[in-house]
Design an enzyme around this catalytic site. Structure first.
Site, PDB file in Angstrom:
ATOM      1  N   TRP A   9       0.819  -1.458  -0.131  1.00  0.00           N
ATOM      2  CA  TRP A   9       0.090   0.102   0.009  1.00  0.00           C
ATOM      3  C   TRP A   9       0.931   1.279  -0.152  1.00  0.00           C
ATOM      4  CZ3 TRP A   9      -4.336  -0.820   4.390  1.00  0.00           C
ATOM      5  CH2 TRP A   9      -5.204  -1.999   3.749  1.00  0.00           C
ATOM      6  N   LYS A  10       2.013   1.011   0.245  1.00  0.00           N
ATOM      7  CA  LYS A  10       2.964   2.204   0.362  1.00  0.00           C
ATOM      8  C   LYS A  10       2.507   3.085   1.374  1.00  0.00           C
ATOM      9  CE  LYS A  10       4.764   1.372  -4.259  1.00  0.00           C
ATOM     10  NZ  LYS A  10       4.942   1.949  -5.726  1.00  0.00           N
ATOM     11  N   GLU A 149      12.080  -5.826  -9.324  1.00  0.00           N
ATOM     12  CA  GLU A 149      11.135  -4.557  -9.618  1.00  0.00           C
ATOM     13  C   GLU A 149      11.822  -3.681 -10.402  1.00  0.00           C
ATOM     14  OE1 GLU A 149       7.737  -4.190  -6.905  1.00  0.00           O
ATOM     15  OE2 GLU A 149       9.214  -3.107  -5.730  1.00  0.00           O
ATOM     16  N   GLY A 208       1.769  -2.330  -6.250  1.00  0.00           N
ATOM     17  CA  GLY A 208       1.471  -1.339  -5.535  1.00  0.00           C
ATOM     18  C   GLY A 208       0.063  -0.646  -5.857  1.00  0.00           C
ATOM     19  N   GLY A 209       0.112   0.318  -6.886  1.00  0.00           N
ATOM     20  CA  GLY A 209      -0.942   1.247  -6.884  1.00  0.00           C
ATOM     21  C   GLY A 209      -2.424   0.240  -7.166  1.00  0.00           C
TER      22      GLY A 209
HETATM   23  P1  PGA Z   1       3.172  -0.244  -8.553  1.00  0.00           P
HETATM   24  O1  PGA Z   1       4.321  -0.456  -7.775  1.00  0.00           O
HETATM   25  O2  PGA Z   1       2.526  -1.585  -8.814  1.00  0.00           O
HETATM   26  O3  PGA Z   1       2.472   0.848  -8.240  1.00  0.00           O
HETATM   27  O4  PGA Z   1       4.136  -0.232 -10.258  1.00  0.00           O
HETATM   28  C1  PGA Z   1       4.796  -1.569  -7.192  1.00  0.00           C
HETATM   29  C2  PGA Z   1       5.908  -1.447  -6.133  1.00  0.00           C
HETATM   30  O5  PGA Z   1       6.327  -0.334  -5.848  1.00  0.00           O
HETATM   31  O6  PGA Z   1       6.084  -2.587  -5.510  1.00  0.00           O
END
Ligand code: PGA
Length: 237
Positions: A9-10, A149, A208-209
């Site tokens: 989720w950051k 990543e 992430g998003g």
């Molecule tokens: P994202 O992020 O799916 O929004 O590209 C992935 C991550 O930072 O682990």
């Protein structure tokens, strides 16, 4: 091995998403949620990962979170070396390795992120960069996950081709133990998850998003041929 989905989720969302995840995804034993630290202990049914820890076990480090805190809060995993931490907090390969070893010492499974920049990708240095990161970040032994990543794929809606993902994962696999799961992360969404997860050496995805949207997560989880148990507790707990 069942393919893994890590939801990062950051620094986003709120307690409502915790509740939605618990209500909607409690049967998915292969889901690991990485919410902001304060929500870790709000999860009763799902497995959790911290997004980071401090490299030192305790002390006068105002505002930091230790390995003991994430354990107390119920986390079983910890994401380390995410490119955002490398960029905004100057985290080095050596620091990532130190944190990974601390996790292993305390039975937390590290999920260690590696990946190249756009310039490195364009100049075909990906394998060299990965080799250096593998050598400098990964613990010599113990159970950990690697997340490949590509930095240029994070939050950009760009991804490497499926062939490239397969080739880069094959390279990482030749330099790690056969039992180390290798996840792919970078713009995974409801549309591309199935294809990415169908690559044989992709052991899971780090999202992430798209992990902030319940519908998108539902499709990503469903794109893996796994069973949805509505009552049974997750196997990872
Ligand atoms: P994202 O992020 O799916 O929004 O590209 C992935 C991550 O930072 O682990």
């Amino acid at each position: 091995m069942q393919k893994i989905v890590v939801a990062n989720w950051k620094m986003n969302s709120d307690i409502n998403l915790v509740k939605q995840y618990e209500n909607n995804f409690n049967g998915y034993s292969n889901l690991i949620v990485a919410p902001p630290h304060v929500y870790l202990n709000q999860f009763k049914l799902l497995s959790t990962a911290a997004q980071n820890i401090h490299a030192i076990e305790s002390g006068a480090f105002t505002g930091e979170i230790s390995i003991h805190h994430i354990k107390d809060a119920g986390a079983q995993f910890c994401i380390l070396g995410h490119s955002e931490r490398r960029t905004y907090n100057n985290e080095t390969n050596a620091l990532v390795k130190e944190k990974a070893n601390l996790c292993l010492k305390h039975q937390i499974t590290p999920i260690i992120c590696i990946g190249e920049t756009l310039n490195e990708y364009k100049s075909q240095q990906t394998l060299d960069v990965l080799k250096t990161q593998i050598t400098e970040c990964l613990p010599e032994q113990g159970k950990f996950y690697v997340a490949y990543e590509p930095i240029w794929a994070i939050g950009t809606n760009l991804t490497p081709t499926l062939e490239e993902i397969q080739a880069f994962h094959a390279f990482i696999k030749t330099h790690t133990s056969a039992t180390t799961p290798i996840l792919y992360g970078g713009s995974v969404n409801a549309e591309n998850a199935q294809n990415i997860l169908s690559i044989n050496n992709v052991d899971g995805v780090l999202v992430g998003g798209a992990s902030l949207k319940i519908d998108a997560m539902q499709s990503i989880l469903e794109s893996i041929a796994i069973k949805h148990f509505t009552i049974a507790p997750p196997l990872l707990k």
